[in-house]
Structure formats: C-alpha cells, structure tokens
Design a protein around this motif. Sequence first.
Motif, PDB file in Angstrom:
ATOM      1  N   UNK A  32       0.803  -1.230   0.000  1.00  0.00           N
ATOM      2  CA  UNK A  32       0.000   0.000   0.000  1.00  0.00           C
ATOM      3  C   UNK A  32       0.832   1.274   0.000  1.00  0.00           C
ATOM      4  N   UNK A  33       2.135   1.182   0.195  1.00  0.00           N
ATOM      5  CA  UNK A  33       2.967   2.378   0.359  1.00  0.00           C
ATOM      6  C   UNK A  33       2.913   3.291  -0.863  1.00  0.00           C
ATOM      7  N   UNK A  34       3.146   2.739  -2.060  1.00  0.00           N
ATOM      8  CA  UNK A  34       3.126   3.562  -3.269  1.00  0.00           C
ATOM      9  C   UNK A  34       1.719   4.045  -3.586  1.00  0.00           C
ATOM     10  N   UNK A  35       0.741   3.144  -3.446  1.00  0.00           N
ATOM     11  CA  UNK A  35      -0.641   3.497  -3.784  1.00  0.00           C
ATOM     12  C   UNK A  35      -1.127   4.658  -2.928  1.00  0.00           C
ATOM     13  N   UNK A  36      -0.925   4.570  -1.630  1.00  0.00           N
ATOM     14  CA  UNK A  36      -1.398   5.642  -0.746  1.00  0.00           C
ATOM     15  C   UNK A  36      -0.644   6.947  -1.010  1.00  0.00           C
ATOM     16  N   UNK A  37       0.656   6.854  -1.244  1.00  0.00           N
ATOM     17  CA  UNK A  37       1.433   8.058  -1.533  1.00  0.00           C
ATOM     18  C   UNK A  37       0.929   8.729  -2.806  1.00  0.00           C
ATOM     19  N   UNK A  38       0.683   7.944  -3.845  1.00  0.00           N
ATOM     20  CA  UNK A  38       0.225   8.541  -5.105  1.00  0.00           C
ATOM     21  C   UNK A  38      -1.167   9.155  -4.956  1.00  0.00           C
ATOM     22  N   UNK A  39      -2.075   8.436  -4.283  1.00  0.00           N
ATOM     23  CA  UNK A  39      -3.429   8.949  -4.119  1.00  0.00           C
ATOM     24  C   UNK A  39      -3.450  10.255  -3.324  1.00  0.00           C
ATOM     25  N   UNK A  40      -2.550  10.401  -2.368  1.00  0.00           N
ATOM     26  CA  UNK A  40      -2.490  11.641  -1.595  1.00  0.00           C
ATOM     27  C   UNK A  40      -1.765  12.751  -2.345  1.00  0.00           C
ATOM     28  N   UNK A  41      -0.681  12.418  -3.049  1.00  0.00           N
ATOM     29  CA  UNK A  41       0.211  13.436  -3.580  1.00  0.00           C
ATOM     30  C   UNK A  41      -0.008  13.778  -5.054  1.00  0.00           C
ATOM     31  N   UNK A  42      -0.853  13.022  -5.762  1.00  0.00           N
ATOM     32  CA  UNK A  42      -0.980  13.265  -7.208  1.00  0.00           C
ATOM     33  C   UNK A  42      -1.420  14.687  -7.572  1.00  0.00           C
ATOM     34  N   UNK A  43      -2.181  15.439  -6.715  1.00  0.00           N
ATOM     35  CA  UNK A  43      -2.563  16.794  -7.129  1.00  0.00           C
ATOM     36  C   UNK A  43      -1.378  17.718  -7.416  1.00  0.00           C
ATOM     37  N   UNK A  44      -0.180  17.355  -6.948  1.00  0.00           N
ATOM     38  CA  UNK A  44       0.981  18.198  -7.235  1.00  0.00           C
ATOM     39  C   UNK A  44       1.303  18.214  -8.742  1.00  0.00           C
ATOM     40  N   UNK A  45       0.942  17.161  -9.444  1.00  0.00           N
ATOM     41  CA  UNK A  45       1.286  17.113 -10.872  1.00  0.00           C
ATOM     42  C   UNK A  45       0.160  16.569 -11.736  1.00  0.00           C
ATOM     43  N   UNK A  46      -0.959  16.184 -11.155  1.00  0.00           N
ATOM     44  CA  UNK A  46      -2.091  15.674 -11.918  1.00  0.00           C
ATOM     45  C   UNK A  46      -3.359  15.892 -11.109  1.00  0.00           C
ATOM     46  N   UNK A  47      -4.314  16.624 -11.663  1.00  0.00           N
ATOM     47  CA  UNK A  47      -5.550  16.870 -10.928  1.00  0.00           C
ATOM     48  C   UNK A  47      -6.311  15.563 -10.737  1.00  0.00           C
ATOM     49  N   UNK A  48      -7.140  15.537  -9.708  1.00  0.00           N
ATOM     50  CA  UNK A  48      -7.908  14.327  -9.422  1.00  0.00           C
ATOM     51  C   UNK A  48      -8.861  13.990 -10.565  1.00  0.00           C
ATOM     52  N   UNK A  49      -9.440  15.026 -11.180  1.00  0.00           N
ATOM     53  CA  UNK A  49     -10.342  14.782 -12.306  1.00  0.00           C
ATOM     54  C   UNK A  49      -9.605  14.166 -13.484  1.00  0.00           C
ATOM     55  N   UNK A  50      -8.395  14.664 -13.760  1.00  0.00           N
ATOM     56  CA  UNK A  50      -7.597  14.104 -14.855  1.00  0.00           C
ATOM     57  C   UNK A  50      -7.163  12.679 -14.539  1.00  0.00           C
ATOM     58  N   UNK A  51      -6.873  12.414 -13.274  1.00  0.00           N
ATOM     59  CA  UNK A  51      -6.519  11.050 -12.873  1.00  0.00           C
ATOM     60  C   UNK A  51      -7.703  10.112 -13.111  1.00  0.00           C
ATOM     61  N   UNK A  52      -8.905  10.570 -12.743  1.00  0.00           N
ATOM     62  CA  UNK A  52     -10.108   9.753 -12.956  1.00  0.00           C
ATOM     63  C   UNK A  52     -10.343   9.518 -14.446  1.00  0.00           C
TER      64      UNK A  52
END
Length: 589
Positions: A32-52
């Motif tokens: 879960x380490x990478x998954x949780x880090x990405x889900x929390x930190x992705x807004x720094x370089x990818x908006x949540x809507x774009x991720x979806x």
Amino acid sequence: MESVLLDQAVSVDELVDACIKAFDDEGSLNDASLVRMFLMMHPWYLSSSDFAKKLLHKSQNCSASCRSQICHLVKYWIGEFPAEFDLNPDLAEQIRCLKELLKQNGDVRRSLLIDIDSIPSYEWKRELNASVQKKSKTSLLFDHLDASTLAEHLTYMEYKSFCKILFQDYHSFVMHGCTVDNPILERFITLFNRVSQWIQMMVLSKPTAQQRANVITDFITVGQRLLELQNFNTLMAVVGGLSNSSISRLKDTQALLSNESRKLFEGLVELITSSGNYSRYRQRFSESAGFRFPILGVHLKDLIAVHVAHSDWADPEKTQVNLTKTKQLYAILQELAVIQSTPPDIHANPDLLSLLIVSLDQYHTEEEIYQLSLQREPRSLKLSVSGSNPQSPQIEQWASSVQSKPDPVILNKHIEKMVESVFKNFDTDSDGYITQKEFESIRNNFPYLSKLDDLDQHQNGRISKVQMIEYFGKASSTLNCKMGFVHTFTPRNCIKPTVCQHCSGIMWAFTKRYKCQVCGVSCHKDCRSRLAVECRKRAKSVSFDSPIPQISRSLSFPPPTGKNTEPECTDIIEESQENVEPEVLDDHL
C-alpha cells in the motif's frame, strides 16, 4: 512496484499503472505504500479529475482482469480519501461515468465495487459558523480553574480545529504560500493567536504586581501540563503570550516570580525556541508516543521548504515526476494525517468550552495591549542600554499577523458577533438584558470592561445588546492609532528566497526586492503601492533619544526556509513591542 519506489523519477502514466497493478483480481493489495502516496500526492502534478479520466480511458481499452484492478483501486481511493470526492463534484462525476460505463458493458459485478453515493458529506466539517451551545447557569470562572482543567480544554478546542484541516488545505497553503481562500487553516492560525493574546490580557487584567505574578505562575503551570499532554502547539501559544514584550517588560511583576517558576518557564522556552530550526522541539516530538499535537507552523514551514527547494518534475519537458520531492512532502503530510486520527483522552465540559470560546472571541489591537502594560507599570526614567536587560527568547511568531486599522464594517460585524456570544452565555434568564449580577460574571472574563453604569444608558440596572454594541463601537473608534502606511522603500538584492508581505508570493534569490528602511517590510516592486501593513515608525524613549525598535512581522505563514527571511531584531530597551495581533475572523470552533 519496488523498483518504482526506488526510482527518483518516473512518468505519471507509469505511476498510474503501478498503482493499478498493486491490486490483484480479488482486490488484495500487495504493497500500500506507493498506492497511498500517489493517491495523496498526485494533485501536485495531476488533478484528481484528470486522474479519474485516465482510469476511465484505461478501463475502455484493457482486459477484464485490468478492469477489476482499476475498480479495486477506485474503491480504495474512495475509502481512504472520501472528502476528496465530496468536495470535488467534477471528480465524483468522472467516477460515476466509470461506474455507468461498466454497467452498460454488462459488468455489473465490478461496478458494484464503486459506491460513490455512500460518501458522507463534509460540509459540516468545513462550516465556519458553528453555533455556541445554549448555556446553562454556571459559575465557571477562569480564576477558579486548575491548570490541568484549563490545559485540557485548550487542547480539546485546538485539536478539534486542527482535525478540520484536510490535505486540500495544506496543498493550497503550499501552492499559494499563504492562507488565501483557505478559511479552515486561517481559522486555526487565528485561534492560536487568540490564545496567546488572551493570556496577555488575563495577566494585565490584575491591578497589583503580585496578582499578575500569580497569573503568570498559573499559566506556566498550564504550560507544564500542556507538555505532559504532548500538546506542543498550544504550548507555543502560551509561551509566546508570556514572552511577549507587553508581559516581559513588567519588571515589578517578573521580580515576584519564584525561582522554581522561572526555571520551569526557561525550560519551556528552551524546548520550543526556534534556534537550530527547532531542533529541541523536533527531537522531543519524535520521541513522543500516543496523542501528540505538533507545532503546526514548524511543519508548514517544512512543507514550503521542500516545495521551494525541489521541482515537481525531474525533467524540463515535465514528463518525469520528481519522486524525491513527492516522498518528502508525503512523509510530512502522512504524519499530520496520523496525528488527526489519534485524539486525546479528554472529556470536555460544554459549558466551560462555551465560556472559553467567548473569552477568546475578543478584539484587541497590539497597541491596546501594550498601552495596558504601560498603565500597569509605567516606563522607568532610568532605562539603560546596558547588558542588564535579558534577551528576549527566540520564539518565532509564525502565525502572527500585522493588520492595519480594521475596516469599520468588519469590526462592527465582529463586535456584534462577540456581543451575541456574551448574551448567549451570560444572559442566564434569557430576557435579552444583562443585569448587575450577570455583568459581574462577564467582567471576570473580559478584562478592562467598564463599569455597568458606563454601559447603562438608561440607568435602569440592565444592558441591552444594542447598548453593548454601541459601547464597544465607541471604544474601538476612540483608539489612538497614530501609525501610518507611508513606507520608505529602497531596492535590495535577495540572497535567498524571501516572502512578499503583500501578496505572500516568493521573491527568488538574486532578484530585486523592495525593503522599507524604517520598518523592514519587503515586497515586490508592483506591490509597494498596495501594501496594507503599517509602517511601524520608531518612537523615542522617555530617558534618551535612541529609537525603540518596532518588531514588525506581517507573515501569516512561516518563511520558506528553516530560518527567518528577515534580519533578526534585538531589543535595545525593554519597551520594544512585538506585533501579535490576531486577524478579525467571524467564526468559532
């Protein structure tokens, strides 16, 4: 998976694929380490809507097994970060489209993994205007409270405010460099400032030096109890209030403190001093277990320091995510998230909380507080610049904010809200008036409130809301405020990143900044004419013509490095003032 974690740079698509592959068809998560880090930190370089949208696109062009993995990833995302879906309608709509697409393709079983409609609303958590509970008849007076009870209720109050801060608030703060459009974090900072100011007022409310010394001693004991509770944030507010020049200059009062109290206070100051980038505090905090409440300003400073020091991207084309920065930011934010999930074992008294909220909901300028200090102990005619004056502790007022004379509309709104709180808590018979007996209870918690006769316009022994509002309005308008806004700016070269004290933007190293020769504030060239910070012109001492330095800080957030961005000011004489005026906000806990 492990190779991605070890890489210092990786593309966004590679990170998304790694998160999908972290799940198997049955939803088991390998790491879960990478998954949780990405889900929390992705807004720094990818908006949540774009991720979806990326997940939606991949689900249309992948195998059945991959679609299962995507659904399990979305389920995990919703379960771990539900507030993001509640506060982001566009994101929620993207996920609903994914669910609907699965249904249309006959994949009902996998669509059932995505339950976006069960997400609770977080609007209540973001609400600023929480009503004070209806009071009951109570004689809870602060003079009668023991230190432990007061420390516990302050802890309860600040922790509740801290728990309302979400990842989105931290992200906004770091990206903007200030609390613009960030009322939740701004409210927390204001509460911190109000506690510090209230402590000063409680000390200065006492007419004799011995009484003031007793109050200081009591608050030192409160500080010790806060340390036992591992509440370092409120401890900073208490020490900051007792270290303020309006209190530290009271020589007659300070002389009556016992040696034991002095040693205890020196120990508290030593713990949270800003020297060594708060090295003593950091060590003590890292050794703490169970409930612990951090000095949030220190950790906000760390976030900004990492953000300024590292780019989001590892390459000029912005195709490779800088995982070094992502991991460092995540470590700080994850620690704060864990703290929010570890509440203190405290059972608060609702009546006492209401009374405490009302007492903190007062508006006093820094100038008013200092003038009260001068009334208690006037300046000595034998002031000297010799080394006899003790050094001021290095307590950084990270949340302090210098404000110009408040806008009358805002001030009147604040006064009305304060009076409303007073009547809710002290009008015990709910008849819309404050009687003599009720007024005496108010005066015990509102230092320097005039006598009943001064507010009672009709001399009938009771005060209405209108009368009290008029009284506070007149009192605020008669404040002798001689500070101006005319600064003497000269261009300077930045040798390190500096904060503009108007727009709160970063002025990078080796670029021009404009600094006032009189008060020391810095800003961009274009911000000079719009700077709404008073130029704290230096007054003259009673005994000689040397200027009194006015320590002027207008930051509502910590500077972007481990040290102050402005040169440190050293007190020349004991009357130097420190600006710790809380911002006028119209909210409660």
